[in-house]
Design an enzyme around this catalytic site. Structure first.
Site, mmCIF file in Angstrom:
data_model
loop_
_atom_site.group_PDB
_atom_site.id
_atom_site.type_symbol
_atom_site.label_atom_id
_atom_site.label_comp_id
_atom_site.label_asym_id
_atom_site.label_seq_id
_atom_site.Cartn_x
_atom_site.Cartn_y
_atom_site.Cartn_z
ATOM 1 N N ASP A 64 0.808 -1.216 0.000
ATOM 2 C CA ASP A 64 0.000 0.000 0.000
ATOM 3 C C ASP A 64 0.847 1.275 0.000
ATOM 4 O OD1 ASP A 64 0.995 -0.390 2.565
ATOM 5 O OD2 ASP A 64 -0.944 -0.778 3.466
ATOM 6 N N ASN B 82 -7.201 -2.723 14.347
ATOM 7 C CA ASN B 82 -8.598 -3.051 14.032
ATOM 8 C C ASN B 82 -8.708 -4.224 13.062
ATOM 9 O OD1 ASN B 82 -7.741 -1.949 11.643
ATOM 10 N ND2 ASN B 82 -9.207 -0.260 11.608
ATOM 11 N N HIS C 75 -6.987 -4.559 10.203
ATOM 12 C CA HIS C 75 -6.768 -4.313 8.776
ATOM 13 C C HIS C 75 -5.500 -5.009 8.296
ATOM 14 C CE1 HIS C 75 -4.578 -0.278 9.736
ATOM 15 N NE2 HIS C 75 -3.667 -1.088 9.246
ATOM 16 N N GLU D 169 -9.593 -1.826 5.459
ATOM 17 C CA GLU D 169 -10.205 -1.527 6.753
ATOM 18 C C GLU D 169 -11.425 -2.424 7.000
ATOM 19 O OE1 GLU D 169 -8.585 0.206 8.724
ATOM 20 O OE2 GLU D 169 -8.151 2.251 8.081
HETATM 21 C C1 GLP Z 1 -0.250 0.323 8.492
HETATM 22 C C2 GLP Z 1 0.010 -0.519 7.248
HETATM 23 C C3 GLP Z 1 -0.242 -1.980 7.497
HETATM 24 C C4 GLP Z 1 0.425 -2.404 8.787
HETATM 25 C C5 GLP Z 1 -0.206 -1.659 9.929
HETATM 26 C C6 GLP Z 1 0.348 -2.036 11.295
HETATM 27 O O1 GLP Z 1 -1.532 0.792 8.597
HETATM 28 N N1 GLP Z 1 -0.769 -0.090 6.144
HETATM 29 O O2 GLP Z 1 0.236 -2.733 6.397
HETATM 30 O O3 GLP Z 1 0.287 -3.776 8.975
HETATM 31 O O4 GLP Z 1 0.053 -0.277 9.713
HETATM 32 O O5 GLP Z 1 1.463 -1.267 11.568
HETATM 33 P P1 GLP Z 1 2.457 -1.469 12.765
HETATM 34 O O6 GLP Z 1 3.319 -2.601 12.369
HETATM 35 O O7 GLP Z 1 3.202 -0.175 12.839
HETATM 36 O O8 GLP Z 1 1.647 -1.753 13.968
#
Ligand code: GLP
Length: 245
Positions: free
Chosen positions: A67, A136, A138, A143
């Site tokens: 993404d 959440n 995702h 989402e």
């Molecule tokens: C972002 C990314 C996700 C990732 C998530 C969790 O929103 N788009 O791909 O898995 O954050 O991030 P973190 O590893 O910082 O908790």
């Protein structure tokens, strides 16, 4: 779904890196899906270390990131392109032309999504996809409420996700409101998936994932319908949870 329990973040990072290194050694031209966020940072550090010390080569590897924020270009340090260059690509021998990340500043984001999806197909799909998990549930930026059928598309970020990610920005308002993300169907077509979860902030997400109920309200739960998923999670993310994997 297979679960590998590890002690802490360091062990998670090392195990995840070792897992990818073994796969790359046996398939040096594989197509890898990559993720951003704090969770894979340690794994990327170990991959760079292995490149420097043992010369594992990424020369024939192709990558597709999950993404990108809409509105941020690669020179913006909060863009996922910047993150990937900074944590991984600038330090290994990957060909930059083999690196794919959706463009967040395309004049036509819908066309960008369609092109990205086609490009993945043209490469024969993703062999091994790395995922983190949002608080959440995702995956990528899919989402809660995202369709099981979704393909690479423009999505609106929830307030929860924007708040979670605000720690990287100066203010909450600066956090983009939209992103381009691979869809759930795109992710599910990967031949193999590895999901990483670390820390107590992910415990509720792990509880919902390991409970096994598949629901649009919790996008990661779709992974139960995939035949080759490995979750690597640390003790803090799993503490006090009952699960039967
Ligand atoms: C972002 C990314 C996700 C990732 C998530 C969790 O929103 N788009 O791909 O898995 O954050 O991030 P973190 O590893 O910082 O908790």
């Amino acid at each position: 779904m297979k679960l590998i329990k590890v002690k802490d973040y360091e062990e998670l990072s090392k195990q995840a890196a070792d897992y990818f290194i073994k796969k790359i050694q046996s398939s040096p031209a594989m197509i890898i899906g990559l993720a951003t966020g704090s969770t894979p940072e340690g794994m990327y550090r170990y991959l760079v270390q292995d490149y420097q010390e043992n010369r594992i080569s990424f020369r024939n590897i192709t990558t597709f990131n999950l993404d990108e924020y809409i509105g941020l270009d690669g020179s913006n340090e909060n863009s996922y392109r910047f993150f990937m260059n900074n944590h991984l690509f600038d330090h290994i021998d990957i060909e930059k032309s083999n690196v794919h990340i959706p463009c967040g500043t395309s004049k036509d984001s819908s066309a960008e999504c369609a092109t990205y999806e086609q490009l993945i197909k043209a490469h024969g799909g993703i062999d091994l996809q790395l995922l983190g998990i949002g608080g959440n549930g995702h995956i990528g930026f899919n989402e809660p409420g995202s369709s099981f059928q979704s393909r690479t598309s423009i999505v609106e970020l929830t307030d929860k996700t924007r708040r979670d990610n605000a720690r990287f920005f100066n203010t909450f308002e600066e956090v983009p409101t939209e992103a381009i993300t691979m869809g759930i169907a795109t992710i599910m077509e990967s031949k193999e998936i590895v999901l990483l979860a670390s820390g107590e902030g992910k415990r509720e997400a792990m509880r919902l994932l390991l409970e096994g109920r598949v629901s649009e309200d919790f996008p990661a739960s779709y992974l139960h319908n995939h035949s080759n998923v490995t979750v690597i999670a640390d003790e803090a993310a799993l503490a006090g949870l009952n699960y039967s994997l």
